[in-house]
Scaffold this motif. Structure first.
Motif, PDB file in Angstrom:
ATOM      1  N   THR A  71      -0.360 -54.643 -29.935  1.00  0.00           N
ATOM      2  CA  THR A  71       0.177 -55.877 -29.673  1.00  0.00           C
ATOM      3  C   THR A  71      -0.115 -56.720 -31.204  1.00  0.00           C
ATOM      4  N   GLY A  72       0.004 -57.665 -31.360  1.00  0.00           N
ATOM      5  CA  GLY A  72       0.872 -58.719 -32.637  1.00  0.00           C
ATOM      6  C   GLY A  72       1.882 -58.238 -33.100  1.00  0.00           C
ATOM      7  N   GLN A  73       2.286 -58.429 -34.051  1.00  0.00           N
ATOM      8  CA  GLN A  73       4.158 -57.980 -34.030  1.00  0.00           C
ATOM      9  C   GLN A  73       4.332 -56.178 -34.507  1.00  0.00           C
ATOM     10  N   GLN A  74       5.011 -56.106 -33.406  1.00  0.00           N
ATOM     11  CA  GLN A  74       5.282 -55.057 -33.211  1.00  0.00           C
ATOM     12  C   GLN A  74       6.298 -54.232 -34.357  1.00  0.00           C
ATOM     13  N   ALA A 123       9.415 -55.670 -35.349  1.00  0.00           N
ATOM     14  CA  ALA A 123      10.354 -57.185 -34.714  1.00  0.00           C
ATOM     15  C   ALA A 123      10.600 -58.023 -35.732  1.00  0.00           C
ATOM     16  N   PRO A 124      10.916 -58.934 -35.254  1.00  0.00           N
ATOM     17  CA  PRO A 124      11.424 -59.913 -36.022  1.00  0.00           C
ATOM     18  C   PRO A 124      10.651 -60.986 -36.149  1.00  0.00           C
ATOM     19  N   PHE A 125      10.036 -61.263 -38.116  1.00  0.00           N
ATOM     20  CA  PHE A 125       8.657 -61.787 -38.222  1.00  0.00           C
ATOM     21  C   PHE A 125      10.057 -62.729 -38.845  1.00  0.00           C
ATOM     22  N   VAL A 126       9.673 -64.609 -38.775  1.00  0.00           N
ATOM     23  CA  VAL A 126       9.984 -65.618 -39.220  1.00  0.00           C
ATOM     24  C   VAL A 126       8.748 -66.373 -39.664  1.00  0.00           C
ATOM     25  N   GLY A 127       9.698 -67.867 -40.659  1.00  0.00           N
ATOM     26  CA  GLY A 127       9.027 -68.108 -40.641  1.00  0.00           C
ATOM     27  C   GLY A 127       7.326 -67.962 -41.673  1.00  0.00           C
ATOM     28  N   ASP A 171      -3.901 -71.377 -32.170  1.00  0.00           N
ATOM     29  CA  ASP A 171      -4.229 -71.245 -30.385  1.00  0.00           C
ATOM     30  C   ASP A 171      -3.888 -69.194 -30.184  1.00  0.00           C
ATOM     31  N   ALA A 172      -3.903 -68.919 -28.819  1.00  0.00           N
ATOM     32  CA  ALA A 172      -3.152 -67.908 -28.217  1.00  0.00           C
ATOM     33  C   ALA A 172      -2.057 -67.523 -28.451  1.00  0.00           C
ATOM     34  N   GLY A 173      -1.488 -66.650 -29.341  1.00  0.00           N
ATOM     35  CA  GLY A 173      -0.103 -66.398 -29.311  1.00  0.00           C
ATOM     36  C   GLY A 173       0.611 -67.451 -30.285  1.00  0.00           C
ATOM     37  N   ILE A 174      -0.249 -68.293 -30.994  1.00  0.00           N
ATOM     38  CA  ILE A 174       0.211 -68.552 -32.461  1.00  0.00           C
ATOM     39  C   ILE A 174       0.564 -67.737 -33.180  1.00  0.00           C
ATOM     40  N   GLY A 175       0.345 -65.885 -33.392  1.00  0.00           N
ATOM     41  CA  GLY A 175       0.960 -65.104 -34.975  1.00  0.00           C
ATOM     42  C   GLY A 175       0.027 -64.902 -35.525  1.00  0.00           C
ATOM     43  N   LYS A 176      -1.615 -65.453 -35.126  1.00  0.00           N
ATOM     44  CA  LYS A 176      -2.382 -64.217 -35.638  1.00  0.00           C
ATOM     45  C   LYS A 176      -2.268 -63.217 -36.346  1.00  0.00           C
ATOM     46  N   THR A 177      -2.000 -62.462 -35.471  1.00  0.00           N
ATOM     47  CA  THR A 177      -2.195 -60.768 -35.294  1.00  0.00           C
ATOM     48  C   THR A 177      -0.925 -60.631 -35.638  1.00  0.00           C
ATOM     49  N   ALA A 178       0.455 -61.231 -36.254  1.00  0.00           N
ATOM     50  CA  ALA A 178       1.410 -60.889 -36.356  1.00  0.00           C
ATOM     51  C   ALA A 178       1.547 -61.324 -37.626  1.00  0.00           C
ATOM     52  N   LEU A 179       0.997 -61.950 -38.238  1.00  0.00           N
ATOM     53  CA  LEU A 179       0.842 -62.792 -39.672  1.00  0.00           C
ATOM     54  C   LEU A 179      -0.241 -61.993 -40.342  1.00  0.00           C
ATOM     55  N   ASP A 226      -9.892 -58.406 -36.165  1.00  0.00           N
ATOM     56  CA  ASP A 226      -8.932 -59.390 -35.189  1.00  0.00           C
ATOM     57  C   ASP A 226      -9.950 -60.103 -33.886  1.00  0.00           C
ATOM     58  N   ASP A 227      -9.228 -60.954 -33.287  1.00  0.00           N
ATOM     59  CA  ASP A 227      -9.812 -61.632 -32.294  1.00  0.00           C
ATOM     60  C   ASP A 227     -11.553 -62.110 -32.581  1.00  0.00           C
ATOM     61  N   ALA A 228     -11.684 -62.686 -33.109  1.00  0.00           N
ATOM     62  CA  ALA A 228     -13.288 -61.858 -33.345  1.00  0.00           C
ATOM     63  C   ALA A 228     -13.884 -63.759 -32.810  1.00  0.00           C
ATOM     64  N   TYR A 280      -9.294 -65.953 -35.396  1.00  0.00           N
ATOM     65  CA  TYR A 280      -9.668 -65.728 -34.192  1.00  0.00           C
ATOM     66  C   TYR A 280      -9.618 -67.581 -33.514  1.00  0.00           C
ATOM     67  N   ARG A 281      -9.427 -67.858 -31.942  1.00  0.00           N
ATOM     68  CA  ARG A 281      -8.631 -68.413 -31.687  1.00  0.00           C
ATOM     69  C   ARG A 281     -10.192 -69.938 -32.028  1.00  0.00           C
ATOM     70  N   PRO A 282      -9.853 -71.236 -32.475  1.00  0.00           N
ATOM     71  CA  PRO A 282     -10.700 -72.535 -32.620  1.00  0.00           C
ATOM     72  C   PRO A 282     -10.760 -72.978 -31.090  1.00  0.00           C
ATOM     73  N   ASN A 298       5.450 -72.468 -30.616  1.00  0.00           N
ATOM     74  CA  ASN A 298       4.676 -70.849 -30.065  1.00  0.00           C
ATOM     75  C   ASN A 298       5.618 -69.714 -30.201  1.00  0.00           C
ATOM     76  N   PRO A 299       5.111 -68.958 -30.770  1.00  0.00           N
ATOM     77  CA  PRO A 299       5.948 -67.838 -31.089  1.00  0.00           C
ATOM     78  C   PRO A 299       5.963 -67.093 -29.832  1.00  0.00           C
ATOM     79  N   LEU A 300       4.436 -66.582 -29.182  1.00  0.00           N
ATOM     80  CA  LEU A 300       5.220 -65.930 -28.113  1.00  0.00           C
ATOM     81  C   LEU A 300       5.649 -66.642 -26.734  1.00  0.00           C
ATOM     82  N   VAL A 327       8.168 -69.330 -27.560  1.00  0.00           N
ATOM     83  CA  VAL A 327       9.249 -69.001 -27.857  1.00  0.00           C
ATOM     84  C   VAL A 327       9.756 -67.463 -27.223  1.00  0.00           C
ATOM     85  N   ARG A 328       9.064 -66.024 -27.988  1.00  0.00           N
ATOM     86  CA  ARG A 328      10.098 -64.712 -27.572  1.00  0.00           C
ATOM     87  C   ARG A 328      10.741 -65.094 -26.017  1.00  0.00           C
ATOM     88  N   GLU A 329       9.531 -65.151 -25.398  1.00  0.00           N
ATOM     89  CA  GLU A 329      10.105 -64.848 -23.794  1.00  0.00           C
ATOM     90  C   GLU A 329      11.564 -65.942 -23.911  1.00  0.00           C
TER      91      GLU A 329
HETATM   92  N1  ATP Z   1       6.136 -65.063 -37.756  1.00  0.00           N
HETATM   93  C1  ATP Z   1       6.455 -64.884 -36.478  1.00  0.00           C
HETATM   94  N2  ATP Z   1       8.132 -64.076 -36.558  1.00  0.00           N
HETATM   95  C2  ATP Z   1       8.279 -63.833 -35.570  1.00  0.00           C
HETATM   96  N3  ATP Z   1       7.420 -63.903 -34.147  1.00  0.00           N
HETATM   97  C3  ATP Z   1       6.083 -63.336 -34.261  1.00  0.00           C
HETATM   98  C4  ATP Z   1       5.679 -64.351 -35.464  1.00  0.00           C
HETATM   99  N4  ATP Z   1       3.992 -64.425 -34.907  1.00  0.00           N
HETATM  100  C5  ATP Z   1       4.245 -64.065 -33.933  1.00  0.00           C
HETATM  101  N5  ATP Z   1       4.913 -64.113 -33.356  1.00  0.00           N
HETATM  102  C6  ATP Z   1       5.097 -63.085 -32.209  1.00  0.00           C
HETATM  103  O1  ATP Z   1       4.300 -63.699 -31.051  1.00  0.00           O
HETATM  104  C7  ATP Z   1       3.701 -63.020 -30.450  1.00  0.00           C
HETATM  105  C8  ATP Z   1       1.868 -63.242 -29.801  1.00  0.00           C
HETATM  106  O2  ATP Z   1       1.743 -63.382 -31.909  1.00  0.00           O
HETATM  107  P1  ATP Z   1       0.415 -62.890 -31.981  1.00  0.00           P
HETATM  108  O3  ATP Z   1       0.070 -61.596 -31.058  1.00  0.00           O
HETATM  109  O4  ATP Z   1       0.233 -62.043 -33.594  1.00  0.00           O
HETATM  110  O5  ATP Z   1      -0.665 -64.001 -31.874  1.00  0.00           O
HETATM  111  P2  ATP Z   1      -2.121 -64.485 -31.908  1.00  0.00           P
HETATM  112  O6  ATP Z   1      -2.105 -65.541 -32.421  1.00  0.00           O
HETATM  113  O7  ATP Z   1      -2.624 -62.616 -32.365  1.00  0.00           O
HETATM  114  O8  ATP Z   1      -2.938 -64.307 -30.389  1.00  0.00           O
HETATM  115  P3  ATP Z   1      -4.035 -64.063 -29.693  1.00  0.00           P
HETATM  116  O9  ATP Z   1      -4.664 -65.338 -29.440  1.00  0.00           O
HETATM  117  O10 ATP Z   1      -3.523 -63.909 -28.347  1.00  0.00           O
HETATM  118  O11 ATP Z   1      -4.452 -62.441 -30.529  1.00  0.00           O
HETATM  119  C9  ATP Z   1       4.168 -62.110 -30.327  1.00  0.00           C
HETATM  120  O12 ATP Z   1       4.738 -61.407 -29.173  1.00  0.00           O
HETATM  121  C10 ATP Z   1       4.167 -61.625 -32.400  1.00  0.00           C
HETATM  122  O13 ATP Z   1       4.934 -60.238 -32.304  1.00  0.00           O
END
Ligand code: ATP
Ligand code: MG
Length: 625
Positions: free
Chosen positions: A268-271, A274-278, A307-315, A405-407, A436-438, A493-495, A497-499
């Motif tokens: 999960t998170g960044q594969q 996978a592209p990473f932006v910003g 928030d969920a999907g905002i990109g914590k794990t990816a960052l 993660d996911d504390a 963690y999610r606030p 929210n990148p999650l 946006v991607r979908e």
């Molecule tokens: N900066 C970014 N650039 C590109 N894709 C991103 C970026 N941040 C997150 N994503 C993509 O958005 C999706 C959600 O990101 P991620 O899993 O990191 O969210 P999260 O905040 O950890 O969510 P959760 O609280 O559910 O664990 C993933 O598919 C991830 O690859």
């Protein structure tokens, strides 16, 4: 007689069919000679070898004569109609010995082997399940059973047994792919009982159980597998099993749909790739925190929320990658959903196990940490010290990034270790990054606050970053209007946006993938909160919370609690005022999409009524389409 009418079997017992009915082959030597030639699968067996293996004697005039007479008896059975001087076509003489020439389907083991090996090579081909069922139907016990004592038979029997076990697993895999989970579970349960060291069998069993909604049983299957490997071989499970366990605990959506090869890690998170932006600014701050640790001698704690999907794990993954280039080591432990039934302290187990696989602890440390590695963790003091000692040791040759993660879902054991960790790691260059999610932090991490040196809150991606992500996903830049629509609907929210980027028209479509992401989040709410969210969706953000409460027929406290519940999981957002707002437009779209038009109309009428009673403005309710 045509050779294709001859059928031979050696699975179970040696039998021959030359005229429409199966018969045993009488005579011990005759049988052994025929079976030996079957085992050679059409290749020549040299004369001396045949004599030695079947008669257990050296080559002599007598033994050669015995061979000749047995051969001619066999030839008479195999080709009864052959003219006296005609060349044999089934049991042939070659320059160096003898061979059995029959088409594969005429000999049960040959046919079996062909079906299984082909299945292994083309595992996605249509008809796979049929072919494997045909192969398994041929299996009637071990091959060459009546020759068990003979050296030539031993290795061949073993090889075919292995092929059979493999066929059972391919078959289970095909059943899972076809959605026959019960069939797969039944077969694999017996199979793992019989062969507890087969990792792939445990993997498939756990996957089938998970897909059947039996998460607890899936984890327990993995644990049984690990126990067997430990007890009987003293080894840990390989990466495929470990990854599956992690994915099950994280309830990775792809486990439900992934093809038959979950060996490819499902992260999960960044594969990778996978592209990473910003996120330049947020990354900069985390790098600064790491820099301080790298030069100081005490651990630091950074928290990353959003928030969920905002990109914590990816960052965090991005940070770990960049720090690796500067000589850091990193590891991540995830806190699984409490409902998943993970052992206490799972995040610590995952994190330490991951490190221990890369930098094996010495014997003594391993022994002291064994309960963690074995997942029997309630982390009493000496154990914490053992873990901390190991981590401190690691940090002496490279600074260490530990990501939890996911504390928000951390169990008491994990929380308690986390709060102690900075103290236990005193003097070591370690950055502990807690994600963690606030609003979802279940408490108990307060004691960490004193150590926190950096707090980063992730918000939506910037407009250019959204455009960049849409472009990366679609492979083409969106037109400006589409880019704006995506940014507005998703709040960046990148999650989402991607979908959304995958939709034909990201400005208006609601792709199935996105619904699948959003639905469970709404479904997980308490009934009152869900009803409130449905009404808020119909109201479109223009109705006071008191009106929503009245429309629900609940008192103010219950209404506020429901709003807070929906906010905590990122469905509603803090609006500053008394009109709840959706965190993202897309969430509202998804909730609305799941309401029938009749229901929407009814809810609209109810809301309009209560708005009138409350004297509230009716803008949203009256005009909503
Ligand atoms: N900066 C970014 N650039 C590109 N894709 C991103 C970026 N941040 C997150 N994503 C993509 O958005 C999706 C959600 O990101 P991620 O899993 O990191 O969210 P999260 O905040 O950890 O969510 P959760 O609280 O559910 O664990 C993933 O598919 C991830 O690859
Ligand atoms: Mg995450």
């Amino acid at each position: 007689m045509d050779d294709s009418t001859i059928r031979l079997r050696v699975l179970g017992s040696l039998e021959l069919d030359t005229g429409g009915e199966w018969n045993r082959v009488h005579g011990r030597r005759k049988g052994a000679l025929l079976a030996r030639l079957v085992a050679a699968h059409g290749r020549t067996v040299p004369t001396a070898k045949l004599v030695r293996e079947v008669w257990s004697v050296g080559v002599s005039r007598r033994s050669l004569a015995a061979l000749q007479s047995t051969l001619s008896l066999l030839r008479r059975i195999l080709e009864p109609d052959r003219a006296p001087r005609a060349r044999p076509r089934v049991l042939v003489t070659t320059p160096s010995g003898y061979a059995l020439r029959l088409p594969d389907p005429s000999v049960d083991v040959w046919h079996f082997e062909r079906l299984v090996l082909d299945s292994g090579r083309h595992r996605d081909r249509p008809g796979q399940l049929d072919r494997l069922e045909q192969a398994l139907a041929l299996w009637d016990g071990p091959a060459y059973a009546e020759f068990a004592g003979q050296a030539w038979a031993g290795a061949e029997t073993e090889r075919l047994d292995e092929l059979y076990r493999q066929a059972v697993e391919y078959h289970a895999e095909a059943l899972i792919a076809a959605g026959d989970l019960t069939g797969a579970i039944v077969g694999l349960t017996t199979h793992t009982d019989d062969h507890p060291l087969r990792e792939d069998a445990w993997r498939l069993l756990a996957l089938a159980l998970y897909r059947a909604g039996r998460q607890g049983d899936a984890l327990s299957a993995l644990r049984r597998g690990r126990g067997a490997l430990r007890d009987q071989l003293g080894v840990d499970p390989g990466p495929a099993l470990r990854q599956l366990e992690t994915d099950i605990l994280a309830q990775d959506r792809r486990l439900m749909t992934a093809g038959r090869h979950p060996e490819a890690p499902l992260v999960t998170g960044q594969q990778p790739g996978a592209p990473f932006v910003g996120r330049e600014h947020e990354l900069g701050r985390l790098h600064a925190a790491a820099q301080q640790v790298g030069t100081a001698t005490s651990p630091a704690v950074a928290v990353l929320t959003g928030d969920a999907g905002i990109g914590k794990t990816a960052l965090a993954a991005r940070l770990a990658g960049e720090l690796a280039d500067r000589g850091w080591r990193s590891a991540t432990g995830r806190c699984p959903d409490p409902a998943a039934g993970a052992p206490a302290g799972w995040a610590v187990t995952e994190l330490v196990r991951d490190l221990a696989a890369r930098v094996p602890p010495d014997q003594r440390t391993r022994a002291r940490m064994a309960p963690v590695l074995d997942e029997r963790v309630d982390l009493p003091f000496p154990l914490r010290q053992a873990v901390a000692g190991y981590l401190r040791g690691l940090a002496t040759d490279a600074p260490l990034l530990l990501v939890v993660d996911d504390a928000h879902a951390a169990d008491p054991a994990t929380r308690s270790l986390l709060t102690d960790l900075p103290g236990l790691l005193d003097g070591a260059p370690v950055l502990l990054l807690v994600l963690y999610r606030p609003g979802e932090l279940t408490g108990g991490l307060g004691a960490l606050a004193g150590h926190v040196t950096e707090r980063v809150t992730l918000r939506g991606l910037s407009r250019p970053a959204v455009t960049g992500l849409v472009e990366a996903v679609r492979g083409a830049a969106p037109d400006p209007a589409q880019a704006v629509a995506v940014a507005d609907r998703t709040g960046g929210n990148p999650l989402y946006v991607r979908e959304l980027a995958r939709a034909v028209d990201p400005g208006t479509d609601l792709p199935d993938g996105l619904r699948d992401v959003l639905r469970p989040r709404v479904a997980a709410l308490s009934p009152t909160a869900r009803q409130l969210v449905e009404r808020a969706a119909v109201a479109g953000g223009d109705v006071d919370v008191a009106v929503l409460g009245a429309a629900l027929g609940v008192d103010e406290d219950t209404t506020v609690a429901a709003v807070e519940e929906a906010m905590a999981v990122g469905i509603l957002a803090e609006a500053g005022g008394t009109r709840p707002r959706f965190a993202h437009q897309i969430v509202r779209d998804a909730v609305l999409a799941d309401l029938s038009s009749v229901r929407r109309a009814r809810l609209r009428a109810v809301l309009a009524h209560h708005s009138r009673v409350a004297g509230d403005r009716l803008v949203g309710v009256a005009t909503m389409g």
